[in-house]
Scaffold this motif. Structure first.
Motif, PDB file in Angstrom:
ATOM      1  N   GLN A  29       0.780  -1.218   0.052  1.00 26.20           N
ATOM      2  CA  GLN A  29       0.067   0.207   0.103  1.00 26.20           C
ATOM      3  C   GLN A  29       0.796   1.319   0.050  1.00 26.20           C
ATOM      4  OE1 GLN A  29      -3.546   0.312   2.411  1.00 26.20           O
ATOM      5  NE2 GLN A  29      -2.635   2.179   3.410  1.00 26.20           N
ATOM      6  N   ARG A  30       0.679   2.206  -0.955  1.00 26.21           N
ATOM      7  CA  ARG A  30       1.385   3.429  -0.938  1.00 26.21           C
ATOM      8  C   ARG A  30       0.178   4.838  -0.731  1.00 26.21           C
ATOM      9  NH1 ARG A  30       6.177   3.220  -3.258  1.00 26.21           N
ATOM     10  NH2 ARG A  30       6.430   5.341  -2.407  1.00 26.21           N
ATOM     11  N   PHE A  31      -1.000   4.329  -0.910  1.00 28.25           N
ATOM     12  CA  PHE A  31      -1.923   5.533  -0.365  1.00 28.25           C
ATOM     13  C   PHE A  31      -3.420   4.763  -0.361  1.00 28.25           C
ATOM     14  CE2 PHE A  31      -5.348   8.412  -1.965  1.00 28.25           C
ATOM     15  CZ  PHE A  31      -5.150   9.527  -1.320  1.00 28.25           C
ATOM     16  N   LEU A  32      -4.036   5.352   0.719  1.00 28.66           N
ATOM     17  CA  LEU A  32      -5.336   4.948   1.019  1.00 28.66           C
ATOM     18  C   LEU A  32      -6.102   6.087   1.260  1.00 28.66           C
ATOM     19  CD1 LEU A  32      -7.653   2.398   1.605  1.00 28.66           C
ATOM     20  CD2 LEU A  32      -6.899   2.910   4.062  1.00 28.66           C
ATOM     21  N   ALA A  33      -7.379   6.186   0.561  1.00 28.33           N
ATOM     22  CA  ALA A  33      -8.430   7.044   0.918  1.00 28.33           C
ATOM     23  C   ALA A  33      -9.531   6.126   1.345  1.00 28.33           C
ATOM     24  CB  ALA A  33      -8.936   7.844  -0.452  1.00 28.33           C
ATOM     25  N   SER A  34     -10.250   6.431   2.398  1.00 24.97           N
ATOM     26  CA  SER A  34     -11.157   5.673   3.202  1.00 24.97           C
ATOM     27  C   SER A  34     -12.349   6.609   3.806  1.00 24.97           C
ATOM     28  CB  SER A  34     -10.481   4.493   3.963  1.00 24.97           C
ATOM     29  OG  SER A  34     -11.507   3.758   4.567  1.00 24.97           O
ATOM     30  N   SER A  35     -13.474   6.159   3.688  1.00 24.30           N
ATOM     31  CA  SER A  35     -14.438   6.954   4.610  1.00 24.30           C
ATOM     32  C   SER A  35     -14.925   6.318   5.973  1.00 24.30           C
ATOM     33  CB  SER A  35     -15.732   6.836   3.661  1.00 24.30           C
ATOM     34  OG  SER A  35     -16.474   5.402   3.479  1.00 24.30           O
ATOM     35  N   THR A  36     -13.874   5.432   6.194  1.00 26.56           N
ATOM     36  CA  THR A  36     -14.096   4.789   7.678  1.00 26.56           C
ATOM     37  C   THR A  36     -12.600   4.855   8.288  1.00 26.56           C
ATOM     38  OG1 THR A  36     -13.873   2.628   6.942  1.00 26.56           O
ATOM     39  CG2 THR A  36     -16.049   3.485   7.287  1.00 26.56           C
ATOM     40  N   LYS A  37     -12.498   4.592   9.474  1.00 30.59           N
ATOM     41  CA  LYS A  37     -11.296   4.342  10.090  1.00 30.59           C
ATOM     42  C   LYS A  37     -10.323   3.315   9.862  1.00 30.59           C
ATOM     43  CE  LYS A  37     -11.021   5.810  14.453  1.00 30.59           C
ATOM     44  NZ  LYS A  37     -10.885   5.691  15.986  1.00 30.59           N
ATOM     45  N   PRO A  38      -9.298   3.509   9.105  1.00 30.30           N
ATOM     46  CA  PRO A  38      -8.732   2.056   8.582  1.00 30.30           C
ATOM     47  C   PRO A  38      -7.729   1.607   9.571  1.00 30.30           C
ATOM     48  CG  PRO A  38      -7.715   4.163   7.578  1.00 30.30           C
ATOM     49  CD  PRO A  38      -8.656   4.561   8.459  1.00 30.30           C
ATOM     50  N   PRO A  39      -7.250   0.449   9.347  1.00 31.05           N
ATOM     51  CA  PRO A  39      -6.215  -0.189  10.088  1.00 31.05           C
ATOM     52  C   PRO A  39      -5.018   0.688   9.835  1.00 31.05           C
ATOM     53  CG  PRO A  39      -6.658  -1.717   8.202  1.00 31.05           C
ATOM     54  CD  PRO A  39      -7.762  -0.821   8.480  1.00 31.05           C
ATOM     55  N   VAL A  40      -3.978   0.142  10.953  1.00 28.54           N
ATOM     56  CA  VAL A  40      -2.643   0.894  10.779  1.00 28.54           C
ATOM     57  C   VAL A  40      -1.537  -0.313  10.074  1.00 28.54           C
ATOM     58  CG1 VAL A  40      -0.700   1.775  11.742  1.00 28.54           C
ATOM     59  CG2 VAL A  40      -3.087   2.385  12.783  1.00 28.54           C
ATOM     60  N   ILE A  41      -0.840   0.169   8.907  1.00 30.24           N
ATOM     61  CA  ILE A  41       0.058  -0.911   8.640  1.00 30.24           C
ATOM     62  C   ILE A  41       1.426  -0.360   8.856  1.00 30.24           C
ATOM     63  CG2 ILE A  41       1.072  -1.856   6.399  1.00 30.24           C
ATOM     64  CD1 ILE A  41      -1.990  -1.546   5.051  1.00 30.24           C
ATOM     65  N   HIS A  42       2.361  -1.226   9.393  1.00 31.56           N
ATOM     66  CA  HIS A  42       3.709  -0.829   9.995  1.00 31.56           C
ATOM     67  C   HIS A  42       4.381  -2.152  10.050  1.00 31.56           C
ATOM     68  CE1 HIS A  42       7.036   0.743  12.204  1.00 31.56           C
ATOM     69  NE2 HIS A  42       6.670   1.836  11.552  1.00 31.56           N
ATOM     70  N   SER A  43       5.777  -2.250   9.478  1.00 31.94           N
ATOM     71  CA  SER A  43       6.682  -3.237   9.635  1.00 31.94           C
ATOM     72  C   SER A  43       5.899  -4.780   9.198  1.00 31.94           C
ATOM     73  CB  SER A  43       6.967  -3.290  10.995  1.00 31.94           C
ATOM     74  OG  SER A  43       7.735  -2.103  11.435  1.00 31.94           O
ATOM     75  N   GLY A  44       5.061  -4.670   8.020  1.00 31.75           N
ATOM     76  CA  GLY A  44       4.484  -5.759   7.616  1.00 31.75           C
ATOM     77  C   GLY A  44       3.381  -6.318   8.266  1.00 31.75           C
ATOM     78  N   ARG A  45       2.894  -5.746   9.266  1.00 35.57           N
ATOM     79  CA  ARG A  45       1.807  -6.041  10.036  1.00 35.57           C
ATOM     80  C   ARG A  45       0.728  -5.026  10.081  1.00 35.57           C
ATOM     81  NH1 ARG A  45       3.152  -6.973  16.270  1.00 35.57           N
ATOM     82  NH2 ARG A  45       1.025  -7.582  16.245  1.00 35.57           N
ATOM     83  N   THR A  46      -0.543  -5.629  10.301  1.00 35.14           N
ATOM     84  CA  THR A  46      -1.816  -4.876  10.157  1.00 35.14           C
ATOM     85  C   THR A  46      -2.375  -4.687  11.430  1.00 35.14           C
ATOM     86  OG1 THR A  46      -2.049  -5.257   7.727  1.00 35.14           O
ATOM     87  CG2 THR A  46      -3.943  -4.325   9.007  1.00 35.14           C
ATOM     88  N   TYR A  47      -2.309  -3.580  11.979  1.00 35.60           N
ATOM     89  CA  TYR A  47      -2.931  -3.457  13.492  1.00 35.60           C
ATOM     90  C   TYR A  47      -4.438  -3.091  13.299  1.00 35.60           C
ATOM     91  CZ  TYR A  47       1.813  -3.352  14.851  1.00 35.60           C
ATOM     92  OH  TYR A  47       2.995  -3.771  15.326  1.00 35.60           O
ATOM     93  N   PRO A  48      -5.493  -3.169  13.956  1.00 38.42           N
ATOM     94  CA  PRO A  48      -6.882  -3.078  13.840  1.00 38.42           C
ATOM     95  C   PRO A  48      -7.178  -1.838  13.831  1.00 38.42           C
ATOM     96  CG  PRO A  48      -6.584  -4.920  15.518  1.00 38.42           C
ATOM     97  CD  PRO A  48      -5.261  -4.159  15.243  1.00 38.42           C
TER      98      PRO A  48
END
Length: 179
Positions: A29-48
């Motif tokens: 992922q390089r860019f995200l536009a979302s109408s809801t609160k998205p997860p956090v992506i860091h160090s290969g992990r996705t946080y809720p």
């Protein structure tokens, strides 16, 4: 870069979408536009999404070449903000909030944590600089020590009275202009 598939893809069938995601050729992922609160992506992990700071609203998220979140823009019904990130924590936050005829705008510059820590181990980073204007209280600038304690405050209160205060580590004023 290409738009990703699924619900993030721009719809050619006229269907509304909740988000739009841009990924690079490696699928990061390089860019995200979302109408809801998205997860956090860091160090290969996705946080809720529940672990993300901030209100429900529209999110524009920027990621680096490794897919790590590096900042974003949030727009909600009574607040908006822009943030830029260190390797594993927020670095600068610029925000505005309002309700009726009252509002505030400000900027916080946070201390940098150890960049080798995973984000779930990063302690709360203290504000080192705070700049704030409120419609009813005035304008303030605080320069804080490494613990986040105000040590110098410059202010113009709601009645346009300026002041400068120097504080000790316990928060007591040790010098003030005008005295």
């Amino acid at each position: 870069m290409v738009a990703s598939g699924g619900p993030a893809e721009a719809a050619s069938d006229g269907q509304a979408r909740d988000s739009f995601r841009v990924v690079d050729r490696r699928g990061r992922q390089r860019f995200l536009a979302s109408s809801t609160k998205p997860p956090v992506i860091h160090s290969g992990r996705t946080y809720p999404a529940e672990q993300r700071q901030g209100p429900e609203g529209t999110y524009l998220i920027f990621n680096d070449g490794d897919g790590n979140e590096k900042g974003g823009i949030v727009a909600a019904s009574t607040t908006s903000s822009i943030s830029l990130d260190y390797a594993n924590a927020q670095a600068i936050t610029i925000a505005a909030l309002w309700q009726g005829t009252r509002g505030a705008a400000g900027m916080r510059i946070h201390g940098m944590p150890d960049p080798s820590l995973p984000i779930e181990q990063v302690p709360r980073t203290p504000d080192r600089i705070q700049l704030l204007h409120t419609t009813h209280e005035g304008t303030f600038l605080a320069l804080n020590d490494s613990q986040g304690r105000p040590r110098i405050r410059l202010a113009i209160d709601g009645d346009d009275n300026p002041s400068i205060e120097v504080l000790n580590a316990q928060g007591q004023v040790v010098s003030r202009l005008p005295s």
